[in-house]
Design a protein around this motif. Structure first.
Motif, PDB file in Angstrom:
ATOM      1  N   ALA A   1       0.926  -1.143  -0.182  1.00 20.19           N
ATOM      2  CA  ALA A   1       0.017  -0.030  -0.053  1.00 20.19           C
ATOM      3  C   ALA A   1       1.024   1.217  -0.051  1.00 20.19           C
ATOM      4  N   LYS A   2       2.008   1.132   0.506  1.00 23.54           N
ATOM      5  CA  LYS A   2       2.739   2.493   0.737  1.00 23.54           C
ATOM      6  C   LYS A   2       3.316   2.901  -0.553  1.00 23.54           C
ATOM      7  N   PHE A   3       3.571   1.905  -1.726  1.00 29.21           N
ATOM      8  CA  PHE A   3       3.788   2.388  -2.967  1.00 29.21           C
ATOM      9  C   PHE A   3       2.485   2.917  -3.705  1.00 29.21           C
ATOM     10  N   LYS A   4       1.401   2.278  -3.385  1.00 30.16           N
ATOM     11  CA  LYS A   4      -0.034   2.714  -3.846  1.00 30.16           C
ATOM     12  C   LYS A   4      -0.428   4.175  -3.502  1.00 30.16           C
ATOM     13  N   ASN A   5      -0.098   4.274  -2.296  1.00 37.64           N
ATOM     14  CA  ASN A   5      -0.524   5.651  -1.532  1.00 37.64           C
ATOM     15  C   ASN A   5       0.543   6.721  -2.057  1.00 37.64           C
ATOM     16  N   LEU A   6       1.326   6.658  -2.705  1.00 42.03           N
ATOM     17  CA  LEU A   6       2.157   7.831  -3.429  1.00 42.03           C
ATOM     18  C   LEU A   6       1.212   8.523  -4.444  1.00 42.03           C
ATOM     19  N   ASN A   7       0.362   7.783  -4.929  1.00 40.75           N
ATOM     20  CA  ASN A   7      -0.532   8.238  -6.007  1.00 40.75           C
ATOM     21  C   ASN A   7       0.287   8.688  -6.997  1.00 40.75           C
ATOM     22  N   LEU A   8       1.253   7.825  -7.338  1.00 40.55           N
ATOM     23  CA  LEU A   8       2.048   8.230  -8.691  1.00 40.55           C
ATOM     24  C   LEU A   8       1.950   7.303  -9.913  1.00 40.55           C
ATOM     25  N   PHE A   9       1.356   6.056  -9.680  1.00 43.46           N
ATOM     26  CA  PHE A   9       1.387   5.067 -10.500  1.00 43.46           C
ATOM     27  C   PHE A   9      -0.186   4.621 -10.571  1.00 43.46           C
ATOM     28  N   PRO A  10      -0.401   4.875 -12.108  1.00 46.41           N
ATOM     29  CA  PRO A  10      -1.909   4.182 -12.447  1.00 46.41           C
ATOM     30  C   PRO A  10      -2.040   2.910 -12.184  1.00 46.41           C
ATOM     31  N   GLU A  11      -2.841   2.440 -11.322  1.00 46.94           N
ATOM     32  CA  GLU A  11      -2.765   1.034 -10.853  1.00 46.94           C
ATOM     33  C   GLU A  11      -2.967   0.188 -11.962  1.00 46.94           C
ATOM     34  N   ASP A  12      -3.699   0.262 -13.104  1.00 43.28           N
ATOM     35  CA  ASP A  12      -4.031  -0.532 -14.252  1.00 43.28           C
ATOM     36  C   ASP A  12      -2.495  -0.813 -15.001  1.00 43.28           C
ATOM     37  N   ASP A  13      -1.289   0.123 -14.737  1.00 42.27           N
ATOM     38  CA  ASP A  13      -0.315   0.017 -15.297  1.00 42.27           C
ATOM     39  C   ASP A  13       0.805  -0.648 -14.653  1.00 42.27           C
ATOM     40  N   ILE A  14       0.407  -1.056 -13.504  1.00 36.71           N
ATOM     41  CA  ILE A  14       1.474  -1.657 -12.632  1.00 36.71           C
ATOM     42  C   ILE A  14       1.682  -3.102 -13.013  1.00 36.71           C
ATOM     43  N   LYS A  15       3.001  -3.488 -13.426  1.00 37.10           N
ATOM     44  CA  LYS A  15       3.249  -4.739 -13.892  1.00 37.10           C
ATOM     45  C   LYS A  15       4.408  -5.621 -12.875  1.00 37.10           C
ATOM     46  N   PHE A  16       3.926  -6.893 -12.482  1.00 35.30           N
ATOM     47  CA  PHE A  16       5.038  -7.582 -11.697  1.00 35.30           C
ATOM     48  C   PHE A  16       5.887  -8.201 -12.813  1.00 35.30           C
ATOM     49  N   VAL A  17       7.272  -8.091 -12.489  1.00 35.90           N
ATOM     50  CA  VAL A  17       7.978  -8.416 -13.561  1.00 35.90           C
ATOM     51  C   VAL A  17       8.829  -9.854 -12.986  1.00 35.90           C
TER      52      VAL A  17
ATOM     53  N   PRO B   1      13.070  -0.198  -1.473  1.00 38.03           N
ATOM     54  CA  PRO B   1      11.908  -0.628  -0.431  1.00 38.03           C
ATOM     55  C   PRO B   1      11.495   0.511   0.554  1.00 38.03           C
ATOM     56  N   CYS B   2      12.351   1.654   0.604  1.00 35.80           N
ATOM     57  CA  CYS B   2      12.008   2.830   1.472  1.00 35.80           C
ATOM     58  C   CYS B   2      11.662   3.956   0.638  1.00 35.80           C
ATOM     59  N   LEU B   3      11.068   3.733  -0.499  1.00 30.43           N
ATOM     60  CA  LEU B   3      10.494   4.920  -1.472  1.00 30.43           C
ATOM     61  C   LEU B   3      11.685   5.785  -1.808  1.00 30.43           C
ATOM     62  N   ARG B   4      12.715   5.664  -1.740  1.00 32.84           N
ATOM     63  CA  ARG B   4      13.772   6.557  -2.272  1.00 32.84           C
ATOM     64  C   ARG B   4      14.008   6.363  -3.693  1.00 32.84           C
ATOM     65  N   GLU B   5      14.379   7.406  -4.357  1.00 33.60           N
ATOM     66  CA  GLU B   5      14.425   7.467  -5.841  1.00 33.60           C
ATOM     67  C   GLU B   5      15.965   7.613  -6.238  1.00 33.60           C
ATOM     68  N   PHE B   6      15.913   6.604  -7.480  1.00 32.94           N
ATOM     69  CA  PHE B   6      17.421   6.620  -8.027  1.00 32.94           C
ATOM     70  C   PHE B   6      17.367   6.578  -9.589  1.00 32.94           C
ATOM     71  N   SER B   7      17.997   7.179 -10.117  1.00 31.67           N
ATOM     72  CA  SER B   7      18.183   7.393 -11.694  1.00 31.67           C
ATOM     73  C   SER B   7      19.260   6.289 -11.982  1.00 31.67           C
TER      74      SER B   7
END
Length: 238
Positions: free
Chosen positions: A107-123, A179-185
């Motif tokens: 949920a912590k990833f979904k709660n960011l409201n960044l990602f359209p849920e229908d576009d999330i893919k498990f790799v 896993p801690c929601l930190r961004e890296f390029s």
């Protein structure tokens, strides 16, 4: 993958005459030839050796092979062995089924409201090997046989085959959310091998390993999504 290892072993045990019987096609060197040349140079004539060395110099697959000289293994050998080991560890009937999306992203990833849920893919489920946490190799490998879905656009597929003026793979710039929601390029690259390929997250991957204290045998779940057409990789502790 075990067939690739067995094929290499048979080639190394055979004579140059036997090797020439394998194919009557024009000679085009690949990563397997780089490995065979190192251990059995008598298989090739001088012109073929020159072609292989030119291929090696222009291939990012071998760009860090000298750092592996202590173990006597190239990156190609190492990844072939890793994929073979992963096939042994994860039986076919236990591997993740192909799926476009999954409801189990934390949920912590979904709660960011960044990602359209229908576009999330498990790799994939990823078990970290020693090479994945080695700062000198600075890459996370994602072998083809462990990937559960198609996650690239046609434009990205094309970009992954492009090379710069030095004949090095250009790669695709992506964002990793740890896993801690930190961004890296980082850069996503595709390494083509003899009968398969692997994707690699490189560039600043070693920083992600260091900050998260990732260790060998640790297991991750990897997801993808897009934000403003940029590809994101989401890392979740398994």
């Amino acid at each position: 993958m075990s067939r690739d290892i067995q094929t290499l072993q048979k080639l190394l045990a055979s004579s140059s005459e036997e090797l020439k019987k394998v194919s009557n096609k024009p000679f085009h060197p690949n990563a397997l030839d780089v490995v065979v040349l190192r251990y059995a140079p008598h298989f090739y004539n001088e012109e073929e050796k020159l072609q292989i060395n030119n291929f090696k110099q222009g291939s990012s697959v071998e760009s860090t092979s000298e750092t592996n000289s202590v173990t006597g293994k190239s990156n190609v050998q190492e990844m072939l062995e890793e994929e073979e080991e992963e096939e042994r560890i994860i039986p076919i009937n236990k591997r993740p089924k192909k799926e476009i999306s999954s409801p189990h992203l934390p949920a912590k990833f979904k709660n960011l409201n960044l990602f359209p849920e229908d576009d999330i893919k498990f790799v994939m489920h990823k078990r970290l090997f020693s090479s994945d946490v080695d700062p000198y190799k600075n890459r996370l490998s994602m072998p083809k046989n462990g990937i559960a879905c198609d996650f690239l656009t046609k434009a990205e597929v094309t970009k992954l085959s492009e090379r710069d003026g030095k004949n090095q793979l250009v790669g695709v710039e992506v964002t990793v959310l740890d896993p801690c929601l930190r961004e890296f390029s980082v850069l996503l690259k595709k390494w083509d091998m003899d009968t398969t390929h692997t994707y690699n997250l490189s560039g600043h991957w070693k920083n992600i390993v260091s900050i998260n204290k990732f260790e060998k045998d640790q297991e991750l779940k990897i997801w993808t999504c897009r934000v403003n057409n940029r590809l994101y990789f989401l890392l979740v502790y398994r």
